[in-house]
Design an enzyme around this catalytic site. Structure first.
Site, mmCIF file in Angstrom:
data_model
loop_
_atom_site.group_PDB
_atom_site.id
_atom_site.type_symbol
_atom_site.label_atom_id
_atom_site.label_comp_id
_atom_site.label_asym_id
_atom_site.label_seq_id
_atom_site.Cartn_x
_atom_site.Cartn_y
_atom_site.Cartn_z
ATOM 1 N N LYS A 13 25.172 73.371 4.513
ATOM 2 C CA LYS A 13 25.109 74.209 3.435
ATOM 3 C C LYS A 13 26.462 75.049 3.453
ATOM 4 C CE LYS A 13 24.491 78.522 5.668
ATOM 5 N NZ LYS A 13 25.462 79.513 5.805
ATOM 6 N N ASP A 137 18.590 81.145 8.516
ATOM 7 C CA ASP A 137 18.991 80.150 7.629
ATOM 8 C C ASP A 137 17.972 78.660 7.550
ATOM 9 O OD1 ASP A 137 20.844 81.465 6.624
ATOM 10 O OD2 ASP A 137 22.520 80.478 7.781
HETATM 11 O O1 C5P Z 1 18.476 84.939 12.175
HETATM 12 P P1 C5P Z 1 19.523 84.538 13.243
HETATM 13 O O2 C5P Z 1 19.160 84.215 14.448
HETATM 14 O O3 C5P Z 1 20.371 83.484 12.492
HETATM 15 O O4 C5P Z 1 20.611 85.854 13.130
HETATM 16 C C1 C5P Z 1 21.550 85.995 13.908
HETATM 17 C C2 C5P Z 1 21.966 87.570 14.201
HETATM 18 O O5 C5P Z 1 22.682 87.667 12.718
HETATM 19 C C3 C5P Z 1 20.848 88.292 14.074
HETATM 20 O O6 C5P Z 1 20.441 88.734 15.522
HETATM 21 C C4 C5P Z 1 21.371 89.760 13.537
HETATM 22 O O7 C5P Z 1 22.192 90.305 14.436
HETATM 23 C C5 C5P Z 1 22.362 88.945 12.475
HETATM 24 N N1 C5P Z 1 21.690 88.958 11.227
HETATM 25 C C6 C5P Z 1 21.582 90.157 10.419
HETATM 26 N N2 C5P Z 1 21.017 90.055 9.230
HETATM 27 C C7 C5P Z 1 20.826 88.797 8.298
HETATM 28 C C8 C5P Z 1 20.893 87.547 9.298
HETATM 29 C C9 C5P Z 1 21.445 87.933 10.487
HETATM 30 O O8 C5P Z 1 21.955 91.261 10.833
HETATM 31 N N3 C5P Z 1 20.157 88.529 7.268
#
Ligand code: C5P
Length: 309
Positions: A13, A137
């Site tokens: 993406k 995502d």
């Molecule tokens: O959800 P995911 O595991 O992909 O996110 C990785 C890290 O990115 C999270 O632990 C968080 O610190 C940060 N994050 C965030 N806000 C979002 C998505 C991700 O702070 N909307």
């Protein structure tokens, strides 16, 4: 027991725009983004054999340290009450740590495929809930095409297909950590900038010709000045827009003229480059249904297993 196999593509993406509004009480950041699936894809072969004991084996080229697909298999089998041996062969073609959602797409691919091969009926709600547990995502890849992402990116609404576009994707050898990028950006977030961010983001969703903006560019470019130079060079070589995707580090330039795109590619000898096209929702889903064809009935979304009772 009979083994069922599927060979499929897990598409990458882009974020056509990404505004980070504020840090929420749960530690995640409130977003406004436009997701777009593209032609670049990992290759995945899934082999599932019903068995009394479950097991997951992952073969990946190149090898990757922390593989989300293994965790996804375990979570999916548990939630769907499946016991099976699953063998995954993953060919990583999407650069990692680049903001292209490769790991998330692989995880979504497993969520779409495992129930079909195992003969389990699934509904979108159940898959979306599992997806959101695995990463912000992942839910988008259960939808595909052009979509508006709110919340932490998991709250999704369809948008009209973005104009079919060709882009040159430039992926330098910079691995950007999403968590670090949010931490760096968070410090500078103030309520004062909110209204202008929201109005420019709205402008983009109403007018596909508007410039794209990604709030991560400032913090990532400060740490890696070569990325700012790549963006500038894309614009100089004829891109109508050039912007970083996700929390970096890949930069894409949209080209209206395909010859100019190929010519521009020669200007980036130091980085991996990929000519790509946008993949709309209908084509995303038909690619999926084609890949799972021998195992699905009908053309429903999410794909439904031929073997379900
Ligand atoms: O959800 P995911 O595991 O992909 O996110 C990785 C890290 O990115 C999270 O632990 C968080 O610190 C940060 N994050 C965030 N806000 C979002 C998505 C991700 O702070 N909307």
């Amino acid at each position: 027991q009979m083994t069922r196999t599927a060979s499929l593509k897990a598409f990458a993406k882009l974020n056509l725009g990404l505004r980070v509004l504020a840090k929420r009480p749960d530690g995640y950041h409130e977003l406004r983004t436009v997701f777009q699936t593209i032609s670049l894809a990992d290759r995945l072969e899934v082999r599932l054999t019903p068995s009394r004991t479950s097991g997951v084996t992952v073969f990946s080229t190149p090898e990757i340290a922390e593989n989300l697909v293994e965790k996804t298999c375990r979570i999916a089998m548990q939630a769907l009450k499946i016991s099976a041996k699953i063998e995954l062969h993953l060919e990583k073609l999407i650069p990692t740590g680049a903001g292209l959602g490769g790991g998330s797409s692989d995880a979504a691919a497993v969520l779409l495929t495992v129930p079909v091969l195992a003969g389990k009926r699934v509904c979108m709600e159940q898959l979306l809930e599992l997806a959101a547990q695995l990463g912000s995502d992942v839910p988008f890849f259960l939808r595909g095409g052009t979509a508006l992402g709110l919340g932490r990116g998991e709250e999704l609404y369809p948008l009209p297909d973005a104009p079919a576009s060709r882009a040159l994707l430039v992926a330098p050898d910079v691995h950007s950590s999403t968590a670090d990028a949010y931490r760096d950006l968070s410090a500078g977030l103030t309520p004062a900038t909110l209204p202008s961010k929201l109005s420019s983001f709205q402008q983009q969703t109403w007018n596909p010709a508007a410039q794209f903006a990604n709030d991560f560019e400032s913090v990532i470019f400060a740490r890696h000045p070569e990325l700012a130079r790549i963006k500038k060079r894309l614009l100089r070589l004829g891109a109508s827009k050039a912007v970083m995707t996700g929390s970096g580090s890949a930069i894409f330039g949209v080209f209206n003229n395909p010859e100019q795109l190929l010519k521009a590619r020669e200007g980036f000898a130091e980085a991996k480059t990929y000519p790509i096209t946008f993949l709309n929702r209908a084509r995303y889903r038909s690619s999926w249904l084609r890949a799972l064809q021998p195992h699905v009935k009908g053309d429903q979304w999410p794909p439904q297993s031929l073997y379900a009772q």
